[in-house]
Structures are given as C-alpha cells and as structure tokens.
Design a protein around this motif. Structure first.
Motif, short mmCIF file in Angstrom:
data_model
loop_
_atom_site.label_atom_id
_atom_site.label_comp_id
_atom_site.label_asym_id
_atom_site.label_seq_id
_atom_site.Cartn_x
_atom_site.Cartn_y
_atom_site.Cartn_z
N ILE A 115 -3.09 0.29 -8.86
CA ILE A 115 -4.33 0.14 -8.10
C ILE A 115 -4.14 -0.77 -6.90
O ILE A 115 -4.65 -0.49 -5.80
N MET A 116 -3.38 -1.85 -7.04
CA MET A 116 -3.29 -2.86 -5.99
C MET A 116 -2.58 -2.37 -4.73
O MET A 116 -2.97 -2.72 -3.62
N VAL A 117 -1.55 -1.55 -4.89
CA VAL A 117 -0.77 -1.12 -3.72
C VAL A 117 -0.84 0.39 -3.52
O VAL A 117 -1.22 0.87 -2.45
N SER A 118 -0.46 1.15 -4.54
CA SER A 118 -0.38 2.60 -4.38
C SER A 118 -1.72 3.22 -4.05
O SER A 118 -1.83 4.05 -3.13
N MET A 119 -2.77 2.85 -4.79
CA MET A 119 -4.08 3.43 -4.55
C MET A 119 -4.63 2.98 -3.19
O MET A 119 -5.23 3.76 -2.46
N ALA A 120 -4.42 1.70 -2.89
CA ALA A 120 -4.88 1.20 -1.60
C ALA A 120 -4.17 1.91 -0.45
O ALA A 120 -4.79 2.25 0.57
N ASN A 121 -2.87 2.15 -0.63
CA ASN A 121 -2.12 2.81 0.44
C ASN A 121 -2.46 4.29 0.56
O ASN A 121 -2.07 4.94 1.53
N LYS A 122 -3.13 4.85 -0.41
CA LYS A 122 -3.66 6.21 -0.28
C LYS A 122 -5.00 6.22 0.43
O LYS A 122 -5.29 7.13 1.21
N VAL A 123 -5.81 5.20 0.15
CA VAL A 123 -7.18 5.18 0.69
C VAL A 123 -7.18 4.79 2.16
O VAL A 123 -7.92 5.40 2.97
N PHE A 124 -6.40 3.81 2.56
CA PHE A 124 -6.44 3.31 3.94
C PHE A 124 -6.14 4.39 4.98
O PHE A 124 -6.88 4.53 5.96
N PRO A 125 -5.08 5.19 4.83
CA PRO A 125 -4.86 6.25 5.84
C PRO A 125 -5.94 7.31 5.82
O PRO A 125 -6.25 7.90 6.87
N LEU A 176 1.49 -1.67 6.96
CA LEU A 176 1.96 -2.85 6.24
C LEU A 176 2.23 -2.54 4.77
O LEU A 176 3.25 -2.97 4.20
N TYR A 177 1.32 -1.79 4.16
CA TYR A 177 1.52 -1.44 2.75
C TYR A 177 2.74 -0.52 2.58
O TYR A 177 3.45 -0.60 1.57
N THR A 178 2.98 0.34 3.58
CA THR A 178 4.14 1.23 3.49
C THR A 178 5.44 0.44 3.60
O THR A 178 6.45 0.78 2.95
N LEU A 179 5.45 -0.61 4.41
CA LEU A 179 6.67 -1.39 4.60
C LEU A 179 7.09 -2.14 3.34
O LEU A 179 8.29 -2.44 3.18
N ILE A 180 6.18 -2.44 2.46
CA ILE A 180 6.55 -3.20 1.25
C ILE A 180 6.92 -2.28 0.09
O ILE A 180 7.25 -2.77 -1.00
N ILE A 181 6.87 -0.96 0.29
CA ILE A 181 7.19 -0.04 -0.81
C ILE A 181 8.59 -0.28 -1.37
O ILE A 181 8.77 -0.34 -2.60
N PRO A 182 9.63 -0.44 -0.54
CA PRO A 182 10.98 -0.59 -1.12
C PRO A 182 11.16 -1.85 -1.96
O PRO A 182 12.09 -1.89 -2.79
N ILE A 183 10.36 -2.87 -1.78
CA ILE A 183 10.57 -4.12 -2.52
C ILE A 183 9.66 -4.22 -3.75
O ILE A 183 9.69 -5.24 -4.44
N TYR A 240 8.41 -3.77 -7.52
CA TYR A 240 9.14 -3.72 -8.80
C TYR A 240 9.15 -2.31 -9.37
O TYR A 240 10.17 -1.83 -9.86
N TYR A 241 8.01 -1.63 -9.26
CA TYR A 241 7.90 -0.27 -9.82
C TYR A 241 8.88 0.67 -9.14
O TYR A 241 9.57 1.47 -9.79
N VAL A 242 8.99 0.58 -7.81
CA VAL A 242 9.90 1.46 -7.06
C VAL A 242 11.35 1.12 -7.39
O VAL A 242 12.18 2.03 -7.61
N ARG A 243 11.71 -0.17 -7.40
CA ARG A 243 13.08 -0.55 -7.71
C ARG A 243 13.46 -0.13 -9.14
O ARG A 243 14.60 0.29 -9.40
N PHE A 244 12.51 -0.23 -10.06
CA PHE A 244 12.78 0.18 -11.44
C PHE A 244 13.02 1.68 -11.53
O PHE A 244 13.94 2.14 -12.22
N LYS A 245 12.22 2.47 -10.82
CA LYS A 245 12.39 3.93 -10.86
C LYS A 245 13.72 4.35 -10.25
O LYS A 245 14.40 5.24 -10.78
N ILE A 246 14.12 3.69 -9.14
CA ILE A 246 15.41 4.03 -8.52
C ILE A 246 16.57 3.69 -9.45
O ILE A 246 17.51 4.48 -9.63
N ALA A 247 16.50 2.50 -10.06
CA ALA A 247 17.57 2.08 -10.97
C ALA A 247 17.64 3.00 -12.19
O ALA A 247 18.73 3.41 -12.63
N ALA A 248 16.49 3.37 -12.75
CA ALA A 248 16.46 4.24 -13.93
C ALA A 248 17.03 5.62 -13.60
O ALA A 248 17.77 6.22 -14.40
N ASN A 249 16.68 6.12 -12.42
CA ASN A 249 17.18 7.44 -12.02
C ASN A 249 18.69 7.41 -11.80
O ASN A 249 19.41 8.34 -12.17
N THR A 250 19.18 6.32 -11.21
CA THR A 250 20.62 6.20 -10.98
C THR A 250 21.38 6.13 -12.29
O THR A 250 22.41 6.81 -12.47
#
Length: 480
Positions: free
Chosen positions: A250-260, A318-325, A327-337
């Motif tokens: 809710i804090m980042v992903s949902m907000a980054n969908k609503v703002f654009p 701004l919300y898009t720029l913080i996507i790579p850092i 925790y959820y994104v880093r966890f998904k990338i590591a799990a996939n690797t």
C-alpha cells in the motif's frame, strides 16, 4: 560723502547676504506628517515603511510613554494630540476598540481616516468595518485600504511587484491621497469604488485558496477513488482468493499506481474544456455567446489543474526511482536468481520486451520533461517575458504533445494485458484502462478539430465571423 556712500551700500548689501545663507534649507520641502493609531505589528511595520519612504510619522496611543518598541525617529502622543498634527490618519486597531474614536470626532473632522481592519470570519457584523467607522465619525473621510497586506508585506513591499493595495471610499480627494502614499511605498493601487465595496475588501484576506478549491477537491476525490479501487483489486482480492497478505504494498506500490493515474486525468482535464468550447462555437456559429457558467469556472482553473497534475507526476517519478532499493524488489530478484541457479536454467533475451520497456521509459521521460516546461512557463515571472504567441505555443501545442506522450506511455505500460482475462479481477478492468478514457477522448476530439475543413471554420469564427440563420435573413429581407 564717500564714507556715507560706503556705509549706505553696506547697509543695502547686508540684508541680502544674510538671506542667502538659509536658501539651501528653505528650498527643501517639509516632509509630510502622517498619523498612525495603533502600535501593534501592523502599525509598527507601516510606520517603518513610511519613514523609509520619507514621511514623518506620529503615533497615537493610549499609553504614549509605555507603548512598546517603535521605529526610531517617530513621535508618540495621545490620540487627540496626534490627530491634530496630521491630516491623514491610519487606524490600525480592531473594530471592537473603535469606541474611543467618538470622543475624537472634533479632532478627526475633515481628516482622511484609513481603516485597515479585518474580521475573523465573514458576516461577523451587519455592516462593514469601514461603513461602521464612517457612521461613527461622519465628519471624517473614511477610506478602506491596506487591509489586504500583512505586516511582512509592508516591510518587503518593493521586492514583490505583485502586491496590490485595494481601496474604496466616498471621497475622491481622500482616495487620491491614499493612492499617492501607496504608490510611494512601492505598491500598485486599484480603486474599487465607493465605501459600499468595503465588505468585499474585508472578505479578501479571509479567502483560502479560492482558485484552488475545485482543483483540490477534484484531486482529492480522484486520489481517494482510485486508491480504494486499486487496494480492492490488488490487496483485498489476493487476500480473499490466495490467502496472502500484500498490505505492505500500500505504501509504495499502490501509491505509485494512483499518482500517474490522477496526473494523466487532471492533465487531460486541462485541455478538455478548450475542446468543448471549440465544439460549442462550431455549433452556435459565433464566438459572441457566453459559455455556460460551469465551463467558465472550469476554464479559469486550468492553470491550477495543470500544476496539481505536475505535482502528481513528480511524485510518480520519485516513487519510481526508489523501486530498485525496496526490500520486496530486492528479495524477488534474489529469489529468482537462486531459483535459476538451482534449476540450472537461464532466461533468454526478449527483444520485443526490451523494445517495449525502452519505449515505455522514453515516452515517460519525454512527457515529464515537457510537463516541467509547461509548469515553468506558467510562472508569472516567466510568462510575462513571453509574447502571447510564444505562451500559446507552449501551453497549447506543447501541452497537447505532453498529453500524447503521457497517454502513449500509459498504453505501453499496459501493452496487451487488457486482452488477458486474468487482469479483470472480480470482472473489474485495470485502473490504467480507466484512466485512459478521458485523455483518449481529448486527443481524438482534438484531431477531429484539426481537420482542415473544421479548423478553417473555427478560425473564421474566432476572427469574428458569424453564421447567419436563413430564417433570420429572410425576415430581414421582408422588413427591408
């Protein structure tokens, strides 16, 4: 004889030489004396500005010997003594303290009395403060002025060219005296007419973002509606169907969908009223008929709609720029690797996906760059330096280009997902599809208006041409 002659000559020259000595001081006109009733923040700031402009200032106070710190070079007297000294008096006290003025009616008779008071809310009294003051002291020339300025604005007036002094009164001479003082202080003046306009002037400082109310309400309504919509589809749906808790999104992903989404809709709403106005002019065949009131109000708040849209677009960046850092994104990338290593497999490079993603980012960057250009040119300091043709080109031509880039950016984001049934959770369309409705309609209508046969007719109408009704023409021919 010669001695008598020299003595007579010396007697004639002596008075002339004495009168030449004070000539330089006599040529300097005496500075005008102005009176201020009230030693609060506004009164002190006003006195300081008047002194810096070259006026002499005398304060009238209930306690002349203990009225707090005042600017250097001023005099402090009782109210009666100060009123007798000056022909123009600034009344910097609140309405509830006007009672002492009745006793000063003889001293204030024929004087210009400037009321700078304001109320805490609208319609607090049955009549305006200035009208009440004129009734309290009928012999004075009451002028309502300076009430739209703050103490800070008085201290920094010349550095802000947009500051205006509104005034009204029944005496033309009194208003001219106030206009002269305000002009010397570095402000621009605007005469609002007789003293009956005092209530309107007193309501000015009580208005809180009057031009921003409709855009703000619209922005809040759209944000709340789409936020609830995406939470239901992406959070509640997955919890009900899969039993998984994705509320952290809710804090980042949902907000980054609503703002654009809100940004794109509000940007399209900036240009939709212009399209509607052009269609109305085509239908009526003239530009000399008034638009509906709702369309007038809509067109007047387009600047505010655009600036709010730019704000939401900036949040999206701004919300898009913080996507790579995250925790959820880093966890998904590591799990996939790790999963690929365990299964000893690699993913093939997808040229089609690379083209889509690069185009998606490119359209977004170009759209946001033009967005910023539109926002900069809407600033008064920039727009005043542009000619009307330059301003119109940026806000209209580049504005539609911005809308096109941002809309195309959203289409590339969705790609062919609208064809997949899995994206219609609980039979509801994705939020990005809903936000594309308004901008797509605006762009299609604008393209239709740009057709040569339509554009030439609109141009003729806006240059004064009117369509003549055949019925009216026949009636005129019969009458003649």
């Amino acid at each position: 004889m010669s001695a008598d002659r020299l003595s007579s000559m010396s007697k004639e020259v002596k008075p002339e030489s004495v009168s030449l000595c004070p000539l330089g001081t006599a040529a300097v006109p005496e500075q005008e004396l102005l009176c201020i009733f009230g030693t609060g923040d506004f009164g002190r700031s006003l006195g300081q500005r008047l002194l810096q402009t070259g006026y002499r200032v005398v304060y009238g106070s209930r306690r002349p010997h203990s009225c707090g710190p005042l600017p250097q070079g001023v005099q402090v007297m009782s109210h009666a003594a100060a009123a007798q000294e000056a022909s123009l008096v600034f009344l910097c006290v609140h309405r509830e303290h006007y009672d002492f003025l009745e006793a000063l009616a003889p001293q204030l008779k024929g004087k210009v009395l400037v009321d700078v008071s304001n109320n805490l809310k609208k319609n607090l009294y049955p009549e305006a403060n200035a009208e009440y003051l004129q009734r309290l002291i009928p012999g004075a020339h009451v002028v309502k002025a300076f009430n739209t300025l703050s103490a800070w604005a008085l201290q920094n007036g010349p550095s802000d060219a947009s500051r205006q002094v509104f005034f009204c009164g029944n005496s033309a001479e009194a208003k001219q005296a106030i206009a002269d003082v305000a002009t010397k202080l570095g402000f621009t003046v605007l005469d609002r007419g007789s003293l009956t306009a005092a209530r309107e002037l007193e309501d000015f400082p009580l208005q809180l973002f009057p031009e921003w109310r409709l855009p703000l309400r619209l922005a809040i309504g759209l944000t709340a509606t789409f936020f609830l919509y995406v939470v239901i589809r992406d959070i509640v749906y997955r919890y009900v169907t899969e039993g998984k808790d994705y509320s952290f999104r809710i804090m980042v992903s949902m907000a980054n969908k609503v703002f654009p989404i809100v940004s794109l809709i509000m940007l399209s709403l900036c240009y939709l009223p212009g399209v509607i106005a052009a269609i109305l002019q085509l239908y009526r065949g003239t530009k000399y008929k008034r638009f509906p009131d709702w369309l007038d109000r809509w067109m007047l708040c387009r600047k505010q709609l655009g600036l709010l849209a730019l704000g939401f677009a900036s949040l999206h960046v701004l919300y898009t720029l913080i996507i790579p850092i995250r925790y959820y994104v880093r966890f998904k990338i590591a799990a996939n690797t790790i999963s690929q290593i365990k299964e000893n497999r690699t993913s093939e490079f997808d040229t089609r996906a690379a083209w889509r993603q690069d185009s998606y980012f490119s359209m977004g960057i170009l759209g946001f760059g033009l967005y910023i250009l539109l926002g900069i040119t809407s600033l008064p300091s920039v727009s005043n330096a542009l000619s009307w043709r330059e301003f119109s080109f940026i806000q209209s031509k580049l504005g539609y280009l911005t809308l096109f880039f941002c809309t195309f950016h959203t289409y590339l984001y969705g790609w062919d997902n609208f064809l997949r049934p899995s994206y219609y959770k609980w039979y509801t369309p994705p939020a990005y599809l809903l936000c594309l409705v308004v901008p797509t309609v605006v762009l299609v209508l604008k393209l239709l208006l740009l057709l040569p046969c339509v554009d030439s007719r609109i141009t003729r109408i806006r240059r004064g041409w009117e369509r003549t009704d055949t019925g009216d023409a026949s009636k005129k021919s019969l009458l003649t």
